[in-house]
Design a protein around this motif. Sequence first.
Motif, PDB file in Angstrom:
ATOM      1  N   ALA A  29       0.830  -1.201   0.000  1.00  0.00           N
ATOM      2  CA  ALA A  29       0.000   0.000   0.000  1.00  0.00           C
ATOM      3  C   ALA A  29       0.867   1.255   0.000  1.00  0.00           C
ATOM      4  O   ALA A  29       0.583   2.226  -0.715  1.00  0.00           O
ATOM      5  N   GLY A  30       1.945   1.240   0.771  1.00  0.00           N
ATOM      6  CA  GLY A  30       2.871   2.380   0.788  1.00  0.00           C
ATOM      7  C   GLY A  30       3.529   2.592  -0.570  1.00  0.00           C
ATOM      8  O   GLY A  30       3.687   3.724  -1.024  1.00  0.00           O
ATOM      9  N   ALA A  31       3.903   1.482  -1.231  1.00  0.00           N
ATOM     10  CA  ALA A  31       4.514   1.592  -2.558  1.00  0.00           C
ATOM     11  C   ALA A  31       3.526   2.166  -3.571  1.00  0.00           C
ATOM     12  O   ALA A  31       3.885   2.990  -4.421  1.00  0.00           O
ATOM     13  N   LEU A  32       2.258   1.769  -3.488  1.00  0.00           N
ATOM     14  CA  LEU A  32       1.248   2.299  -4.395  1.00  0.00           C
ATOM     15  C   LEU A  32       1.004   3.784  -4.153  1.00  0.00           C
ATOM     16  O   LEU A  32       0.876   4.571  -5.100  1.00  0.00           O
ATOM     17  N   ILE A  33       0.936   4.185  -2.891  1.00  0.00           N
ATOM     18  CA  ILE A  33       0.747   5.603  -2.563  1.00  0.00           C
ATOM     19  C   ILE A  33       1.931   6.415  -3.071  1.00  0.00           C
ATOM     20  O   ILE A  33       1.772   7.497  -3.650  1.00  0.00           O
ATOM     21  N   TRP A  34       3.143   5.905  -2.885  1.00  0.00           N
ATOM     22  CA  TRP A  34       4.341   6.600  -3.373  1.00  0.00           C
ATOM     23  C   TRP A  34       4.311   6.731  -4.895  1.00  0.00           C
ATOM     24  O   TRP A  34       4.642   7.789  -5.444  1.00  0.00           O
ATOM     25  N   ALA A  35       3.886   5.686  -5.604  1.00  0.00           N
ATOM     26  CA  ALA A  35       3.850   5.720  -7.062  1.00  0.00           C
ATOM     27  C   ALA A  35       2.831   6.749  -7.553  1.00  0.00           C
ATOM     28  O   ALA A  35       3.094   7.481  -8.507  1.00  0.00           O
ATOM     29  N   VAL A  36       1.675   6.843  -6.887  1.00  0.00           N
ATOM     30  CA  VAL A  36       0.670   7.823  -7.284  1.00  0.00           C
ATOM     31  C   VAL A  36       1.183   9.237  -7.047  1.00  0.00           C
ATOM     32  O   VAL A  36       1.041  10.124  -7.892  1.00  0.00           O
ATOM     33  N   ARG A  37       1.807   9.479  -5.912  1.00  0.00           N
ATOM     34  CA  ARG A  37       2.345  10.802  -5.618  1.00  0.00           C
ATOM     35  C   ARG A  37       3.461  11.174  -6.598  1.00  0.00           C
ATOM     36  O   ARG A  37       3.570  12.319  -7.027  1.00  0.00           O
TER      37      ARG A  37
END
Length: 123
Positions: A29-37
């Motif tokens: 989930a953290g990796a996905l949030i980082w990718a979106v940002r």
Amino acid sequence: MSTATLELLAASSHALNMTVAFIGGLVIAGALIWAVRMGMSVMDREPDRPHAEDQPHLPATGAVHEEREMREPDEIPLNEDGSPRLMPYQLHHSGSRRCDDQKRRRWLPGSSGAFGSGGPGHV
């Protein structure tokens, strides 16, 4: 080993598996949030999209219409008489010229229209 210890080991193993799965989910989930940002910051650096007033408009005279004309090829002279060959810089910029007869050629009734397929064509 008694049954109680086996149950205790199984429960602790289950709790450990649940903890590892939860931590793995948090990492994903953290990796996905980082990718979106990261994607949003890249989009912020891009130039703005054009507005409606920046788009091309029709000229005042209206839409440009298609012109049709019959063309015939420029024949390249052959070197049969021993004259020097034709050089590329001696050629025209266009490989065809406007034909005097501007009537569009049509197929004659009963002639072939199959264009190489060998079929009966226009019958």
